[in-house]
Write a protein that holds these residues in place. Structure first.
Motif, short mmCIF file in Angstrom:
data_model
loop_
_atom_site.label_atom_id
_atom_site.label_comp_id
_atom_site.label_asym_id
_atom_site.label_seq_id
_atom_site.Cartn_x
_atom_site.Cartn_y
_atom_site.Cartn_z
N TRP A 146 -9.48 40.23 -7.74
CA TRP A 146 -9.60 38.81 -8.02
C TRP A 146 -8.34 38.07 -7.63
O TRP A 146 -7.22 38.58 -7.79
CB TRP A 146 -9.86 38.58 -9.51
N GLY A 147 -8.53 36.85 -7.12
CA GLY A 147 -7.40 35.97 -6.91
C GLY A 147 -7.14 35.13 -8.14
O GLY A 147 -7.90 35.17 -9.11
N GLN A 148 -6.06 34.36 -8.10
CA GLN A 148 -5.81 33.42 -9.18
C GLN A 148 -6.74 32.23 -9.00
O GLN A 148 -7.26 32.02 -7.92
CB GLN A 148 -4.33 32.98 -9.18
N GLY A 149 -6.98 31.49 -10.00
CA GLY A 149 -7.88 30.35 -9.90
C GLY A 149 -7.22 29.18 -9.19
O GLY A 149 -6.00 29.01 -9.20
N THR A 150 -8.05 28.37 -8.58
CA THR A 150 -7.59 27.09 -8.04
C THR A 150 -8.48 26.01 -8.65
O THR A 150 -9.70 26.11 -8.63
CB THR A 150 -7.62 27.08 -6.50
N LEU A 151 -7.84 25.00 -9.22
CA LEU A 151 -8.56 24.01 -10.03
C LEU A 151 -9.19 22.94 -9.14
O LEU A 151 -8.52 22.33 -8.30
CB LEU A 151 -7.62 23.37 -11.04
N VAL A 152 -10.46 22.71 -9.36
CA VAL A 152 -11.19 21.62 -8.72
C VAL A 152 -11.61 20.65 -9.81
O VAL A 152 -12.29 21.04 -10.77
CB VAL A 152 -12.42 22.15 -7.96
N THR A 153 -11.22 19.40 -9.66
CA THR A 153 -11.57 18.37 -10.62
C THR A 153 -12.33 17.28 -9.89
O THR A 153 -11.83 16.71 -8.91
CB THR A 153 -10.33 17.78 -11.29
N VAL A 154 -13.54 17.00 -10.36
CA VAL A 154 -14.38 15.97 -9.75
C VAL A 154 -14.51 14.83 -10.73
O VAL A 154 -15.06 15.00 -11.83
CB VAL A 154 -15.76 16.53 -9.37
N SER A 155 -14.03 13.68 -10.33
CA SER A 155 -14.08 12.51 -11.22
C SER A 155 -15.34 11.71 -10.95
O SER A 155 -15.83 11.63 -9.82
CB SER A 155 -12.85 11.64 -11.00
N SER A 156 -15.85 11.09 -12.01
CA SER A 156 -17.09 10.31 -11.89
C SER A 156 -16.79 8.86 -11.55
O SER A 156 -15.66 8.41 -11.56
CB SER A 156 -17.88 10.39 -13.18
#
Length: 126
Positions: A116-126
């Motif tokens: 597993w890799g480390q996480g990468t954060l995806v944030t989707v704004s409305s």
């Protein structure tokens, strides 16, 4: 196999974002690859997977038609192109690898992936 994910960020709903996952320390072309995600307070879930030669892919219903997984074995990298993003796509995204002896193998369970890799954060704004 060591995995390094990148490409996360903040995007508006309806926008696009591309993730990359670079592999090292193993034989990438012998690995089935997957992307998973985990939203705050939720279990980790399957997003997409690709077989070792890139000929077969599989997607979660929630991303089918919007996300595309691909790989470049010459660059030891797997990609996740995310289009028409929705706020519910907000999560930490993880890439994962597993050695496979078959070109037919597509792993959809996190328990099939030991690397597993480390996480990468995806944030989707409305």
């Amino acid at each position: 196999v060591q995995l390094q994910a990148s490409g996360g960020g903040l995007v508006q709903a309806g926008g696009s974002l591309g993730l990359s996952c670079a592999a090292s320390g193993g034989t990438f072309s012998n690995c089935g690859m997957g992307w998973f995600r985990q939203a705050p307070g939720k279990e980790r879930e399957f997003v997409a997977a690709i077989n070792r030669n890139g000929a077969r892919t599989y997607y979660a219903d929630s991303v089918e038609g919007r996300f595309t997984i691909s790989r470049d074995n010459a660059k030891n990298t797997v990609y996740l192109q995310m289009n028409r993003l929705k706020p519910e796509d907000t999560a930490d995204y993880y890439c994962a690898a597993t050695y496979s002896s078959s070109d037919y193998f597509i792993g959809t369970s996190q328990y099939e992936y030991p690397y597993w890799g480390q996480g990468t954060l995806v944030t989707v704004s409305s």
